[in-house]
Design a protein around this motif. Structure first.
Motif, short mmCIF file in Angstrom:
data_model
loop_
_atom_site.label_atom_id
_atom_site.label_comp_id
_atom_site.label_asym_id
_atom_site.label_seq_id
_atom_site.Cartn_x
_atom_site.Cartn_y
_atom_site.Cartn_z
N ARG A 132 1.43 4.14 -6.30
CA ARG A 132 1.01 4.06 -4.91
C ARG A 132 0.61 2.62 -4.59
O ARG A 132 -0.02 1.94 -5.41
CB ARG A 132 -0.14 5.01 -4.61
N ASP A 133 1.04 2.18 -3.41
CA ASP A 133 0.58 0.92 -2.86
C ASP A 133 -0.87 1.17 -2.47
O ASP A 133 -1.17 2.16 -1.78
CB ASP A 133 1.42 0.63 -1.60
N TRP A 134 -1.78 0.35 -2.92
CA TRP A 134 -3.20 0.65 -2.76
C TRP A 134 -3.93 -0.66 -2.45
O TRP A 134 -4.57 -1.27 -3.30
CB TRP A 134 -3.70 1.30 -4.06
N HIS A 135 -3.74 -1.06 -1.17
CA HIS A 135 -4.16 -2.41 -0.78
C HIS A 135 -5.58 -2.46 -0.24
O HIS A 135 -5.99 -1.56 0.51
CB HIS A 135 -3.23 -2.95 0.32
N PRO A 136 -6.31 -3.54 -0.55
CA PRO A 136 -7.56 -3.80 0.17
C PRO A 136 -7.22 -4.18 1.62
O PRO A 136 -6.10 -4.60 1.90
CB PRO A 136 -8.17 -4.98 -0.59
N SER B 232 -2.88 -9.84 1.23
CA SER B 232 -2.07 -11.01 1.63
C SER B 232 -0.67 -10.65 2.11
O SER B 232 0.00 -11.48 2.73
CB SER B 232 -1.96 -11.98 0.45
N SER B 233 -0.21 -9.43 1.88
CA SER B 233 1.14 -9.08 2.36
C SER B 233 1.12 -8.65 3.82
O SER B 233 2.17 -8.42 4.41
CB SER B 233 1.73 -7.96 1.50
N PHE B 234 -0.06 -8.54 4.44
CA PHE B 234 -0.15 -8.08 5.83
C PHE B 234 0.07 -9.25 6.79
O PHE B 234 -0.37 -10.37 6.53
CB PHE B 234 -1.52 -7.45 6.12
N THR C 119 0.18 -4.00 8.45
CA THR C 119 -0.88 -3.40 7.63
C THR C 119 -0.45 -2.00 7.19
O THR C 119 -0.04 -1.18 8.01
CB THR C 119 -2.19 -3.33 8.45
N HIS C 120 -0.48 -1.74 5.89
CA HIS C 120 -0.03 -0.45 5.37
C HIS C 120 -0.78 -0.11 4.09
O HIS C 120 -1.26 -0.99 3.38
CB HIS C 120 1.48 -0.48 5.10
N CYS C 121 -0.85 1.17 3.81
CA CYS C 121 -1.40 1.68 2.53
C CYS C 121 -2.74 1.04 2.16
O CYS C 121 -2.95 0.60 1.02
CB CYS C 121 -0.40 1.50 1.40
N LYS D 190 -2.35 -10.93 -4.23
CA LYS D 190 -1.03 -10.77 -4.82
C LYS D 190 -0.34 -9.51 -4.31
O LYS D 190 -0.94 -8.44 -4.27
CB LYS D 190 -1.14 -10.66 -6.35
N ASP D 191 0.93 -9.63 -3.96
CA ASP D 191 1.68 -8.43 -3.63
C ASP D 191 2.34 -7.93 -4.91
O ASP D 191 2.66 -8.73 -5.79
CB ASP D 191 2.72 -8.70 -2.55
N ALA D 192 2.50 -6.65 -5.00
CA ALA D 192 3.16 -6.08 -6.17
C ALA D 192 4.29 -5.19 -5.67
O ALA D 192 4.07 -4.06 -5.27
CB ALA D 192 2.17 -5.28 -6.99
ZN ZN Z 1 2.42 -2.94 0.12
#
Ligand code: ZN
Length: 204
Positions: A68-72, A76-78, A87-89, A119-121
């Motif tokens: 699962r994408d589990w972003h704060p 930085s990917s937003f 903005t997602h996940c 960091k994006d993963a």
């Molecule tokens: Zn993502």
């Protein structure tokens, strides 16, 4: 590993899953389904197919894992942080939850990624415990599906191949179309559908 001939086409040879196999659901989260921040069109059609695969693996006791994408919230990917994606996940949000019509088996392992704000993963392996989990389970062949982006799937497959895993992409349970699929075929992953795994579909 048992090999079986695909009777319908008579050409592809798809390994049947066994106890050294795992099913990996790549990011089956609300934000990647219709209505979500990065929802793919027709994504809801994948849900019964994904459920059929889950049932097939869980009936045999073969491992099932989900990334699962589990972003704060400040990831930085937003776009608001100068990144490429809306903005997602976001951790704890509805968009980050698994699609509610998916029948997740008890004991399914959930692997979070993209938790570092800087960091994006894209790959499920990047900065996550996925490789360790698969090694602990003795997994040699990974069957992969999910509504994730082309990039996510491709990077995940490439990382899996680097680890020496055989990868089977379940192409009737992913959200990408023919052209990106061709590119993915260069990663060395095999492609299969439910009928290749002798899954009677639709199941109930
Ligand atoms: Zn993502």
């Amino acid at each position: 590993m048992k090999l079986s001939k695909d009777e319908s086409s008579g050409q592809s040879t798809i390994p049947q899953p066994d106890r050294h196999s795992a099913l990996l659901l790549v990011d089956p989260q609300n934000d990647f389904f219709p209505g979500g921040a990065m929802g793919i069109p027709e994504g809801n059609n994948l849900v019964p197919v994904i459920n059929a695969y889950i049932k097939h693996f869980s009936r045999q006791g073969w491992p099932i894992l989900a990334t699962r994408d589990w972003h704060p919230p400040n990831h930085s990917s937003f776009t608001e942080q100068g990144g490429p994606w809306p903005t997602h996940c976001v951790q704890g949000s509805r968009g980050a939850q698994f699609h509610s019509d998916l029948v997740m088996p008890p004991g399914m392992m959930v692997i979070s990624k993209g938790t570092n704000p800087k960091k994006d993963a894209r790959s499920g392996f990047e900065g996550s415990s996925l490789a360790d989990r698969l090694e602990d389970l003795g997994v040699k062949t990974m069957y992969l599906l999910g509504p994730a982006t082309h990039d996510c799937l491709k990077q995940t497959i490439e990382d899996a191949c680097k680890l020496g895993l055989q990868v089977i992409l379940l192409k009737d349970a992913i959200g990408i179309s023919e052209d990106p699929l061709k590119e993915i075929s260069q990663t060395g992953a095999l492609q299969a559908t439910a009928s290749d795994l002798k899954i009677n579909f639709p199941t109930n």
